[in-house]
Design an enzyme around this catalytic site. Structure first.
Site, PDB file in Angstrom:
ATOM      1  CG  HIS A  17      21.476  39.731  63.293  1.00  0.00           C
ATOM      2  ND1 HIS A  17      22.080  40.382  64.490  1.00  0.00           N
ATOM      3  CD2 HIS A  17      20.484  40.271  62.737  1.00  0.00           C
ATOM      4  CE1 HIS A  17      21.262  41.581  64.649  1.00  0.00           C
ATOM      5  NE2 HIS A  17      20.325  41.638  63.709  1.00  0.00           N
ATOM      6  CE  LYS A  41      16.567  49.572  65.354  1.00  0.00           C
ATOM      7  NZ  LYS A  41      16.571  48.136  65.213  1.00  0.00           N
ATOM      8  NE  ARG A  91      13.325  40.006  65.673  1.00  0.00           N
ATOM      9  CZ  ARG A  91      13.915  41.201  65.912  1.00  0.00           C
ATOM     10  NH1 ARG A  91      14.767  41.191  66.986  1.00  0.00           N
ATOM     11  NH2 ARG A  91      13.881  42.267  65.214  1.00  0.00           N
ATOM     12  CB  SER A 129      20.802  44.201  68.909  1.00  0.00           C
ATOM     13  OG  SER A 129      21.149  43.363  67.565  1.00  0.00           O
TER      14      SER A 129
HETATM   15  P1  ADP Z   1      17.142  46.970  61.853  1.00  0.00           P
HETATM   16  O1  ADP Z   1      17.670  48.025  62.431  1.00  0.00           O
HETATM   17  O2  ADP Z   1      17.220  47.082  60.241  1.00  0.00           O
HETATM   18  O3  ADP Z   1      15.862  46.268  62.136  1.00  0.00           O
HETATM   19  P2  ADP Z   1      18.592  44.707  62.816  1.00  0.00           P
HETATM   20  O4  ADP Z   1      20.063  44.477  63.337  1.00  0.00           O
HETATM   21  O5  ADP Z   1      17.805  44.730  64.347  1.00  0.00           O
HETATM   22  O6  ADP Z   1      18.144  45.806  61.994  1.00  0.00           O
HETATM   23  O7  ADP Z   1      17.735  43.458  62.453  1.00  0.00           O
HETATM   24  C1  ADP Z   1      18.361  43.242  61.012  1.00  0.00           C
HETATM   25  C2  ADP Z   1      17.271  42.265  60.271  1.00  0.00           C
HETATM   26  O8  ADP Z   1      17.483  41.018  61.216  1.00  0.00           O
HETATM   27  C3  ADP Z   1      15.750  42.619  60.456  1.00  0.00           C
HETATM   28  O9  ADP Z   1      15.223  42.176  59.353  1.00  0.00           O
HETATM   29  C4  ADP Z   1      15.315  41.857  61.851  1.00  0.00           C
HETATM   30  O10 ADP Z   1      14.129  41.749  61.872  1.00  0.00           O
HETATM   31  C5  ADP Z   1      16.167  40.493  61.554  1.00  0.00           C
HETATM   32  N1  ADP Z   1      16.317  40.010  62.725  1.00  0.00           N
HETATM   33  C6  ADP Z   1      16.876  40.606  64.022  1.00  0.00           C
HETATM   34  N2  ADP Z   1      17.076  39.599  64.981  1.00  0.00           N
HETATM   35  C7  ADP Z   1      16.631  38.467  64.501  1.00  0.00           C
HETATM   36  C8  ADP Z   1      16.493  36.935  64.894  1.00  0.00           C
HETATM   37  N3  ADP Z   1      16.554  36.737  66.303  1.00  0.00           N
HETATM   38  N4  ADP Z   1      15.727  36.163  64.066  1.00  0.00           N
HETATM   39  C9  ADP Z   1      15.456  36.366  62.954  1.00  0.00           C
HETATM   40  N5  ADP Z   1      15.712  37.634  62.311  1.00  0.00           N
HETATM   41  C10 ADP Z   1      16.154  38.546  63.381  1.00  0.00           C
END
Ligand code: ADP
Length: 163
Positions: A17, A41, A91, A129
């Protein structure tokens, strides 16, 4: 004034992130990092804890950063905040289908707002996460996956849970 928004669950914030945040700051004047309150979630950290993590770990260099949370539809929140574009991270192919559907729906709800996808850096492409929480829950080392503050919060959380 180009206003971007990076929405997500951030439960918790990872280095993946943070990398997207750093790169997004370069393409906007102001970036809103927005924690979604209505995620289906089941969360480990409360909204307040996730906001505290973001406020502690996101350095305000370059673009102005606002850390916020929102309820309800992202498209409506974006209109209210005069957002020009939404940033999402990709990703792998598995992210694509989900992200594509959301981007199309947001386009339908808010035609003037663009969604921009940033490819994850190779070394962060396996970080999520969920994986971080899983590893930390078994006492594994997540020091290269999350900022130190998050590592401490995870340790606190899982030690408290074990007692
Ligand atoms: P959501 O529940 O909206 O998917 P996340 O916190 O899991 O929220 O992710 C927010 C955004 O960050 C999403 O677009 C996700 O694809 C992106 N993201 C999460 N982890 C990574 C990572 N390791 N590298 C790049 N983008 C990421």
């Amino acid at each position: 004034m180009r206003i971007g928004i990076y929405p997500g669950s951030f439960d918790p914030l990872t280095n993946g992130h943070l990398d997207i945040i750093e790169r997004s700051k370069k393409i906007c004047d102001s970036l809103i990092i927005a924690v979604a309150k209505n995620s289906a979630k089941k969360a480990l950290f409360t909204i307040e804890e996730r906001l505290e993590i973001l406020a502690t770990c996101c350095v305000c260099e370059g673009a102005a950063i606002e850390i916020a949370s929102f309820d309800g539809l992202l498209a409506e929140y974006c209109k209210k905040k005069s957002v020009n574009f939404i940033v999402r991270g990709l990703r792998a192919i598995v992210d694509f289908e989900y992200e594509y559907a959301i981007a199309l729906m947001n386009k339908k709800l808010a035609p003037d707002i663009e969604t921009i996808f940033m490819m994850s850096r190779g070394e962060y492409s396996f970080i999520s996460s969920n994986i971080v929480k899983e590893v930390a829950s078994y006492g594994g080392d997540v020091s290269t996956l999350v900022p130190q503050f998050v590592q401490e919060k995870l340790q606190e959380r899982f030690v408290t849970k074990c007692i």
